[in-house]
Design an enzyme around this catalytic site. Sequence first.
Site, PDB file in Angstrom:
ATOM      1  N   ALA A   1      70.621   2.343  28.388  1.00 25.93           N
ATOM      2  CA  ALA A   1      69.552   2.739  27.467  1.00 25.93           C
ATOM      3  C   ALA A   1      69.974   3.942  26.626  1.00 25.93           C
ATOM      4  O   ALA A   1      69.712   3.992  25.418  1.00 25.93           O
ATOM      5  CB  ALA A   1      68.284   3.062  28.251  1.00 25.93           C
TER       6      ALA A   1
ATOM      7  N   GLY B   1      75.662   1.387  34.137  1.00 24.43           N
ATOM      8  CA  GLY B   1      74.435   1.762  34.811  1.00 24.43           C
ATOM      9  C   GLY B   1      73.233   1.548  33.907  1.00 24.43           C
ATOM     10  O   GLY B   1      73.372   1.383  32.685  1.00 24.43           O
ATOM     11  N   CYS B   2      72.066   1.543  34.500  1.00 16.54           N
ATOM     12  CA  CYS B   2      70.850   1.255  33.737  1.00 16.54           C
ATOM     13  C   CYS B   2      70.515   2.373  32.774  1.00 16.54           C
ATOM     14  O   CYS B   2      70.291   2.136  31.576  1.00 16.54           O
ATOM     15  CB  CYS B   2      69.694   0.974  34.682  1.00 16.54           C
ATOM     16  SG  CYS B   2      69.454   2.219  35.966  1.00 16.54           S
ATOM     17  N   TYR B   3      70.480   3.611  33.265  1.00 15.90           N
ATOM     18  CA  TYR B   3      70.179   4.729  32.359  1.00 15.90           C
ATOM     19  C   TYR B   3      71.239   4.857  31.270  1.00 15.90           C
ATOM     20  O   TYR B   3      70.904   5.057  30.101  1.00 15.90           O
ATOM     21  CB  TYR B   3      70.083   6.035  33.144  1.00 15.90           C
ATOM     22  CG  TYR B   3      68.842   6.190  34.003  1.00 15.90           C
ATOM     23  CD1 TYR B   3      67.568   6.171  33.438  1.00 15.90           C
ATOM     24  CD2 TYR B   3      68.933   6.394  35.378  1.00 15.90           C
ATOM     25  CE1 TYR B   3      66.435   6.351  34.216  1.00 15.90           C
ATOM     26  CE2 TYR B   3      67.805   6.579  36.166  1.00 15.90           C
ATOM     27  CZ  TYR B   3      66.550   6.556  35.575  1.00 15.90           C
ATOM     28  OH  TYR B   3      65.434   6.738  36.351  1.00 15.90           O
TER      29      TYR B   3
END
Lengths: 351, 351, 351, 351
Positions: free
Chosen positions: D158, D153-155
């Site tokens: 990061a 996932g994107c979060y």
Amino acid sequence: MKTVRAGLIGISGYAGMELARILASHPSMELTMACSRGEAGKKLGDFYPFLRGMPGSDIEICVYDIKKAASACDIAFLAVPAGTAMQMAPELLEAGVKVVDLSADFRLHDVAVYEQWYRQKHTASGYLADAVYGLPELYAASISRAKLVANPGCYPTASILGAYAAIKHGIIHTDNIVIDAKSGASGAGRKAAVPTLFCEVSDNFRPYGAPTHRHTPEIEQELSLIAGRDMIVSFVPHLVPMKRGILAAIYANLTDKKQDLASIHALFAETWSMSPWIRVLPAGTLPETANVRGSMYCDIGICVDSRAGRLIIFSAIDNLCRGASGQAIADANLMFGLPVNCGMADMAPLP
Amino acid sequence: MKTVRAGLIGISGYAGMELARILASHPSMELTMACSRGEAGKKLGDFYPFLRGMPGSDIEICVYDIKKAASACDIAFLAVPAGTAMQMAPELLEAGVKVVDLSADFRLHDVAVYEQWYRQKHTASGYLADAVYGLPELYAASISRAKLVANPGCYPTASILGAYAAIKHGIIHTDNIVIDAKSGASGAGRKAAVPTLFCEVSDNFRPYGAPTHRHTPEIEQELSLIAGRDMIVSFVPHLVPMKRGILAAIYANLTDKKQDLASIHALFAETWSMSPWIRVLPAGTLPETANVRGSMYCDIGICVDSRAGRLIIFSAIDNLCRGASGQAIADANLMFGLPVNCGMADMAPLP
Amino acid sequence: MKTVRAGLIGISGYAGMELARILASHPSMELTMACSRGEAGKKLGDFYPFLRGMPGSDIEICVYDIKKAASACDIAFLAVPAGTAMQMAPELLEAGVKVVDLSADFRLHDVAVYEQWYRQKHTASGYLADAVYGLPELYAASISRAKLVANPGCYPTASILGAYAAIKHGIIHTDNIVIDAKSGASGAGRKAAVPTLFCEVSDNFRPYGAPTHRHTPEIEQELSLIAGRDMIVSFVPHLVPMKRGILAAIYANLTDKKQDLASIHALFAETWSMSPWIRVLPAGTLPETANVRGSMYCDIGICVDSRAGRLIIFSAIDNLCRGASGQAIADANLMFGLPVNCGMADMAPLP
Amino acid sequence: MKTVRAGLIGISGYAGMELARILASHPSMELTMACSRGEAGKKLGDFYPFLRGMPGSDIEICVYDIKKAASACDIAFLAVPAGTAMQMAPELLEAGVKVVDLSADFRLHDVAVYEQWYRQKHTASGYLADAVYGLPELYAASISRAKLVANPGCYPTASILGAYAAIKHGIIHTDNIVIDAKSGASGAGRKAAVPTLFCEVSDNFRPYGAPTHRHTPEIEQELSLIAGRDMIVSFVPHLVPMKRGILAAIYANLTDKKQDLASIHALFAETWSMSPWIRVLPAGTLPETANVRGSMYCDIGICVDSRAGRLIIFSAIDNLCRGASGQAIADANLMFGLPVNCGMADMAPLP
């Protein structure tokens, strides 16, 4: 093929930034000199953190110096203000360095017109005759042979490419043309100034510079050459709360009010069929700036207002890539015998 | 003065939202009914959290019902789609409820024109003769006496106010007019749709609807009445990545190409000297949408392109306040003998 | 009630702009002096075209002068940099002019803390004892009696109002608090600077100033007073590509990990039940900055992360109105016996 | 090297759009199938005008069909909702087609955790054991051998990259971690919905989904694996009015409060010295999302709040490229023995 050594004079503006971006991934050009009085001493990748880790990011920014340029560069891109470029270009050319000038100094063939609109003396008018207007679709052959290319302005690029087919084929009257153009804020440059602060531009829309914007004579020069007669246009730019992109709406009266969309569309499509960067959109589809973001594409949409007997042409480009730095690289590619699209980003990152 | 009881039919769009906002602080009107099929049962302040704590926020949203409207309202604001308004207005008027219709259903005097542009049958054409076009600067007296007011469209408001002085005084030819207009995204409504998603609108600019946008006949109707002859205009709207605001650029050929900016400016200033909401900007100053945000102001800037013999008029309004809900409240104020600016926000919150 | 004569020292920034906006429609205050070195000689309505036609727009901007201030003003709003305010305040107070200082010069009670964080000598420390911290919800009575009010910073306003109830009632540990705050670009001021240009801020997000932002000691001072013991917080601000608004997320460990959302929410709601500007949102609803735009509201939403035993408080304000100029007017209202919300815009214009 | 034939299942969202963009200029992959129920029958370049003229733009969008996929594709990218992917993956794998799944269906090793957070039954849990979490910096070797890759996932991307070095080297306590993350609107997808309309997102900022956002267990799973013990974090996402980009601020207590910035920075720099996509910024420099736009870079900045004994890590990525589609291509590159960065855009187009 030998790598072309490129100097970038003036890196602190958005055109310089975009040149640095494109050169960083250009397979046949190498950034060998990056000049800026204000930023000298810094590494390019420290000044522009988005370049960190890319080729060229380790180069040290220096103050412009003709000797250094002469030894380090095959070509110099001048991303400096009008007035400064005309001082630098002659000495670079004398030293055997080819020049693509992104300022307006060598765009206008008539020195009187330049001096009237730019309100300054032209000190290098002897070079005007040999300067080639760097719009590849119109002047590729001349650009290939040129030592000095005058890179077109952003609004003129969108306007000329948009109007070309209609004027060339005589389907519009040339004496009643309005160009209502809109640009993202990067067109206003990277100078610290209150009117381009985020809070002044965001959620706001405004015209500016009308009716004396300096791109007017440049547009008129090129359209007149296409038409074969002197043309005057009303040109009005606006500031859009976006970063990149220009969209020009070109209004003109049809010579034959019976002409329909299908036939005019066919004419446009045919005119540009061999030009990969000009995308004539399907009839009924209008362009938007996001679709050309960061690219060399010019998207053209046409619309016939038959009630009014008027042709309306919409032309969209990216002001920094096609309207400045990308076009400068394309010109340089031609000047060194490279494919015109060498090193060029292909398409817009959306959204 | 008795408080006017106002019903708001259609609250889920931006026009309804803006009406709720203005009514919440209106000293002489009270929101007594708020209708929305989809949101019925919720409290207004729960549906619109920005209204929490304001007058009217405790009202319960209900499904529209003519009996309830008849007993609860002195006036009804119709913020519903064209086609629906023409069904509601007659029964409301029969029940003695005055109506301000924010849709287009009663704006066009000629039912044939309506049916051609809106592609639907007009089922209440008998009411067209008595409907008053709600532009206060032009029709204040008639609005005061009206039972049914057709609230002008956003683009027409900007276009008509901008062009009025020039047409009225015959300084432009009426047969070669281009209106290039730009609007913020709230003009596209609050319907869930991919083209108005943030990622589609932001950092993008595009024309749409040309050359058949439905505001065209409305603009032509009113300009023709001013001119005293039938007029055709080319009207092109664009979508700007901002929330609110419209700026229209109106291009027209001067009847006397020698007319200068000073004299034309004086004419505009004089025309609007008694109209506090029309601000004719100093010669040389061009309007921007941010300066009229959330207000009833229409800022007008003019520009003479003497090389081309052309007058260029820029007209800026807030599309939701002046171009829809604020104007509707102003009309209602007149209909009930209140000061036209009663309850109106005075100026834009900047930045 | 006699109209209060207000002087505005420093009009060219966003706080000055917002003060001018609010004063233009304030029923009991009149702008009698507007000072700016750089803009002196212009009329206020020419400098700020959005004010054209409003009360005060005809006032001529002048250079600050204590004699003029003494004769023209009952109160002076100082919208000048920290360091300058401490020079102006004493002479204004000596001349009998009350002062609301929007800079940080009189916010910190401990001169040593001021000098450490602001890295300059405090030349008017004798006035610190009498300066009142202008947060109406906490200090209304003292503000009413004050001659000199230190208007709170924008981040501290959001942070203190957000954290107050939890600290006051001892439901969180005071030794492990993180405040992650985000602000629109108007918080960075209206100074011409590259980092706040539209093209640098738009479509970008970044932290700044951590961990030494100057609002840190101001937050700690006030939270410590509420807690009754010295507190240290980690405070990190970020720049959001929007014009107005602050949202602070406050993270703290619950003293009793079993406390549930319902009981904590009830505590918050009860704490602020008599404070019309503090809106404790329903449990499960989180605040957004748009809902408080241009207003004095502080919207608070709470969230219990029971897995982690942590309370998360979200607090949203408008940085220019509640976080600066609106709060300054509220303080001035109290200082002159006016209703605290006199002249204040009631709610956010949405969208 | 044989060209890898790639199928793209689900093209109408932003992840699908970004995959199409990258594949269009990928030198060793070719888009051979593009599936979308709603858009079937259109050419890809008509649906996405920005792709017009690029390789793959002539492909006709079709309805997903396993037989077609089996014959046309070496790899399938699943850009479909969680729940749908778990139905498609098994049959594709059975047919010998490798799969990179951009949904969450195969990211969580523990099926119970999946079912608790995603509130649906997992119907392909037998494939979880062989699915590899597709974060190249951590699992390159396993990805190379995988048939099924669960794209992070994107979060989580990061957050994990940001926290990795600190957890790995034990410099922070693992029991008191807060991750305050902010994302551009493309993270919310391309579904027509009121909350993601331009007018709702622009000039607004808000948290959402706390404290039960579905990326929480994914972050915890991977951080726990790094730490070697179970970890719980407080994770709060926010919506930023920008198109692309994620910035996560990670707050954690230092195990040794005396540790200084220089030593921690050195540790981070050393950890990532061989990872060209992880740019540890110079001490004192904080990341911004614009610098990683459209790229695979993860920019990390660190900050020591010594007063509070806390380490604050800022991690910025592009949510669509690094946080979704670019990472998916990188994984596919590894799965077919291509250089991990093959076909990847190198850097952000700025501004």
